[in-house]
Motif scaffolding. Sequence first.
Motif, PDB file in Angstrom:
ATOM      1  N   MET A  98      36.872  40.456  41.907  1.00 19.13           N
ATOM      2  CA  MET A  98      37.722  41.244  43.417  1.00 19.13           C
ATOM      3  C   MET A  98      38.885  41.610  42.322  1.00 19.13           C
ATOM      4  N   LYS A  99      39.085  42.951  42.403  1.00 25.56           N
ATOM      5  CA  LYS A  99      39.277  44.073  42.243  1.00 25.56           C
ATOM      6  C   LYS A  99      41.039  44.848  41.639  1.00 25.56           C
ATOM      7  N   LEU A 100      41.419  44.608  40.336  1.00 24.34           N
ATOM      8  CA  LEU A 100      42.618  44.723  40.306  1.00 24.34           C
ATOM      9  C   LEU A 100      43.077  46.409  39.573  1.00 24.34           C
ATOM     10  N   LEU A 101      43.953  46.506  40.098  1.00 27.73           N
ATOM     11  CA  LEU A 101      44.465  48.350  39.275  1.00 27.73           C
ATOM     12  C   LEU A 101      45.677  47.902  38.310  1.00 27.73           C
ATOM     13  N   ILE A 102      45.702  48.952  37.064  1.00 21.81           N
ATOM     14  CA  ILE A 102      46.581  48.757  36.860  1.00 21.81           C
ATOM     15  C   ILE A 102      47.322  50.295  36.083  1.00 21.81           C
ATOM     16  N   VAL A 103      48.686  50.434  36.409  1.00 23.24           N
ATOM     17  CA  VAL A 103      49.451  51.095  36.634  1.00 23.24           C
ATOM     18  C   VAL A 103      50.571  52.278  35.660  1.00 23.24           C
ATOM     19  N   ASP A 104      50.078  52.245  34.663  1.00 28.49           N
ATOM     20  CA  ASP A 104      51.205  53.079  33.499  1.00 28.49           C
ATOM     21  C   ASP A 104      50.882  54.271  33.120  1.00 28.49           C
ATOM     22  N   ASP A 105      51.814  54.990  32.925  1.00 27.09           N
ATOM     23  CA  ASP A 105      52.118  56.512  32.030  1.00 27.09           C
ATOM     24  C   ASP A 105      51.777  56.333  30.557  1.00 27.09           C
ATOM     25  N   GLU A 106      51.594  54.961  30.474  1.00 25.58           N
ATOM     26  CA  GLU A 106      51.544  54.927  28.657  1.00 25.58           C
ATOM     27  C   GLU A 106      49.996  54.551  28.643  1.00 25.58           C
ATOM     28  N   TYR A 107      48.818  54.810  28.348  1.00 20.81           N
ATOM     29  CA  TYR A 107      47.524  54.455  28.250  1.00 20.81           C
ATOM     30  C   TYR A 107      47.415  52.954  27.394  1.00 20.81           C
ATOM     31  N   HIS A 108      48.209  53.352  25.995  1.00 20.53           N
ATOM     32  CA  HIS A 108      47.913  52.428  24.996  1.00 20.53           C
ATOM     33  C   HIS A 108      48.127  50.956  25.998  1.00 20.53           C
ATOM     34  N   VAL A 109      49.686  50.996  26.961  1.00 15.21           N
ATOM     35  CA  VAL A 109      49.745  49.744  27.591  1.00 15.21           C
ATOM     36  C   VAL A 109      48.739  49.287  28.772  1.00 15.21           C
ATOM     37  N   ILE A 110      47.943  50.536  29.582  1.00 13.12           N
ATOM     38  CA  ILE A 110      46.969  50.186  29.795  1.00 13.12           C
ATOM     39  C   ILE A 110      46.064  49.284  29.577  1.00 13.12           C
ATOM     40  N   ARG A 111      45.767  50.160  28.480  1.00  9.55           N
ATOM     41  CA  ARG A 111      44.449  49.699  27.128  1.00  9.55           C
ATOM     42  C   ARG A 111      45.371  47.637  26.607  1.00  9.55           C
ATOM     43  N   THR A 112      46.654  48.301  26.814  1.00  9.86           N
ATOM     44  CA  THR A 112      46.307  46.374  26.129  1.00  9.86           C
ATOM     45  C   THR A 112      46.205  45.105  27.111  1.00  9.86           C
ATOM     46  N   VAL A 113      46.394  45.966  28.246  1.00  5.16           N
ATOM     47  CA  VAL A 113      46.124  44.599  29.514  1.00  5.16           C
ATOM     48  C   VAL A 113      44.876  44.644  30.309  1.00  5.16           C
ATOM     49  N   ARG A 114      44.217  45.359  29.877  1.00  2.00           N
ATOM     50  CA  ARG A 114      42.890  45.339  30.112  1.00  2.00           C
ATOM     51  C   ARG A 114      42.279  44.514  28.860  1.00  2.00           C
ATOM     52  N   TYR A 115      42.742  43.999  28.075  1.00  2.00           N
ATOM     53  CA  TYR A 115      42.004  43.495  27.234  1.00  2.00           C
ATOM     54  C   TYR A 115      42.267  42.513  27.070  1.00  2.00           C
ATOM     55  N   LEU A 116      43.511  42.210  27.269  1.00  2.00           N
ATOM     56  CA  LEU A 116      44.064  40.703  27.653  1.00  2.00           C
ATOM     57  C   LEU A 116      43.343  39.960  29.180  1.00  2.00           C
ATOM     58  N   LEU A 117      42.710  40.818  30.212  1.00  2.00           N
ATOM     59  CA  LEU A 117      42.548  40.360  31.058  1.00  2.00           C
ATOM     60  C   LEU A 117      41.141  39.830  31.162  1.00  2.00           C
ATOM     61  N   ARG A 118      40.108  40.936  30.288  1.00  2.00           N
ATOM     62  CA  ARG A 118      39.318  40.303  29.799  1.00  2.00           C
ATOM     63  C   ARG A 118      38.819  39.181  29.016  1.00  2.00           C
ATOM     64  N   MET A 119      40.351  38.823  28.598  1.00  2.00           N
ATOM     65  CA  MET A 119      39.825  37.671  27.744  1.00  2.00           C
ATOM     66  C   MET A 119      39.953  36.165  28.238  1.00  2.00           C
ATOM     67  N   SER A 120      40.689  36.820  29.691  1.00  2.00           N
ATOM     68  CA  SER A 120      42.320  35.229  29.906  1.00  2.00           C
ATOM     69  C   SER A 120      41.453  35.226  31.046  1.00  2.00           C
ATOM     70  N   CYS A 121      40.653  36.603  32.052  1.00  2.00           N
ATOM     71  CA  CYS A 121      40.789  35.987  33.510  1.00  2.00           C
ATOM     72  C   CYS A 121      40.142  36.625  34.141  1.00  2.00           C
ATOM     73  N   PRO A 122      38.417  35.373  33.933  1.00  2.00           N
ATOM     74  CA  PRO A 122      37.059  35.766  33.958  1.00  2.00           C
ATOM     75  C   PRO A 122      36.535  36.215  35.812  1.00  2.00           C
ATOM     76  N   ASP A 123      38.271  36.019  36.458  1.00  2.00           N
ATOM     77  CA  ASP A 123      37.584  35.734  38.040  1.00  2.00           C
ATOM     78  C   ASP A 123      37.723  37.650  38.691  1.00  2.00           C
TER      79      ASP A 123
END
Length: 536
Positions: free
Chosen positions: A1-26
């Motif tokens: 399953m694919k997920l797309l993160i959209v934000d004009d602040e890269y540090h937000v994208i990086r934070t969301v990516r990190y949290l997803l890898r930790m808690s959403c293996p699907d």
Amino acid sequence: MKLLIVDDEYHVIRTVRYLLRMSCPDIEEILEAGSARDAICIIEQEHPEILITDVVMTDVTGLELMKYLNNTDFPIKVIVISGYNNFEYIRETLRGGGVDYLLKPIDADQLAAAVRKAIREWEREDSQKKQTKQHLEMINSMSAICKETLLYRLMTQPLSEKTCQELFGVAPYLKQCRNAITGYYSCRPFLRDQSSISYSLLADRVSALNRFLEEQNMGLCFFGPDDGREVFLFLHHHTSDSLRLLEKEIESAGESLPISLTFGRSRPLAFPLLASQALSQAKDAFFEQDIFSPSAAMTTCSHVQSGETKTEYPDLERELFSALITGNEKLFDDSIQVWIRALFPGPVSPLGHGLAVVDRFRALVESWRRELTGQYPHPHPTPTAPFSYCQFLDEEGLFSLGSFKNAVKMEMFQLSGELTSPTFHPQNDVIYQIAHYIRLNYDKPFSQFACAQLFFINKNYMCRKFKNTFHVSMISYLNQIRIDRAKELLENPGLKIKDVANLVGFEDEKYFSRQFHRTTGMSPNEYRGQTGPSSD
């Protein structure tokens, strides 16, 4: 399953990516976009299932991105993140179908819960869509099968008002059809069974032709429900241009098949009144195609008799069997050549005739086996695989006379060889074959010397062996057969004595009368007088 993160602040994208890898293996793949316009390009190329987007961005807002998605067919679940606890934003998010609205800074547990919720909703909707699609496909399939079955009934059974009404119920557009063209094809002559790869390829091509006809609103192409080797075309809409297009499609389909693909075609006839007549025309056209040269994709019946196409020639078939009895290869070749020349006298021959010829030879072989079983001491000819038309086709799918001749000769050789084979029966002797040959050819001129040559045996030895076996000379044996046959013929008052003599092999009427008297004690006329009035 694919997920797309959209934000004009890269540090937000990086934070969301990190949290997803930790808690959403699907989530198997995480995509990134720094603007809504970039997100649209990624969505169109990658088709992600989940979108996490900021609300306020420099080019297009997240809410406007949601409006774009709602106007497309992309089944994406949206989670909105924002630094603003704004009721209007929240309401627009929910109104646009968003799964959740999360505030920055993002809480890991809330993000994980929102993503899991999005996954569940996407899977639920996807399952519903698949069920709906399967249901529609089933309905369409049943409708198609019903339509094909009803058309087949109209083509093959007496016209029925009930069948017409049922057909118009599943295909209302056919009410407007005033005349239709029917096409017919059978792969039966070209395939041994339906388990071959060639049949699977044909099934694919039939499906492709049906799709083409439906797309062009021309008609249907389908297998018959009673015989999976018959294919029917039904054209309710046809013009000269559309027929040319169809012919090209059939030609293209045929090029990818290892077997012939030529449809017989009817003329346009009144529908549904003349549906069965249209099928009859199509079948006539199919079986009229020439077996020695390639045919067009669709052929029509010429309705011109090309002369008598017999498959039964009793005299020539007797010559074949006589050759079989002798085991003489030259006699094999000569009799086969004459027989095949009679069966195929010209450069053109219809498919129906070719099939009938193969069927006739199959029947001949069976009759020969039965006769051998009855004529020889304990014969048990080894059964062979039955002949089929397709085994005589060349690489271009045309009938090969050479292949047919070879098969006939090999079958005759096998039967002939088994007559004297020690494994067939150790007591079998060539003398039985000679006697059988005499019985088959009693009405022809007979020479002991010529007979010995046919069987590759010494004449004097043959005569002695024959008398020792049957306790009568060869000439007496032959004359007895001729006289017995003459008795049968004399019962016909329309035959003259001279004609009877000639029919049983006597060239001289007086010699015949002497032999008849010697055997029966009376003249032919006296014998006839006991069975009916004399005609001489």
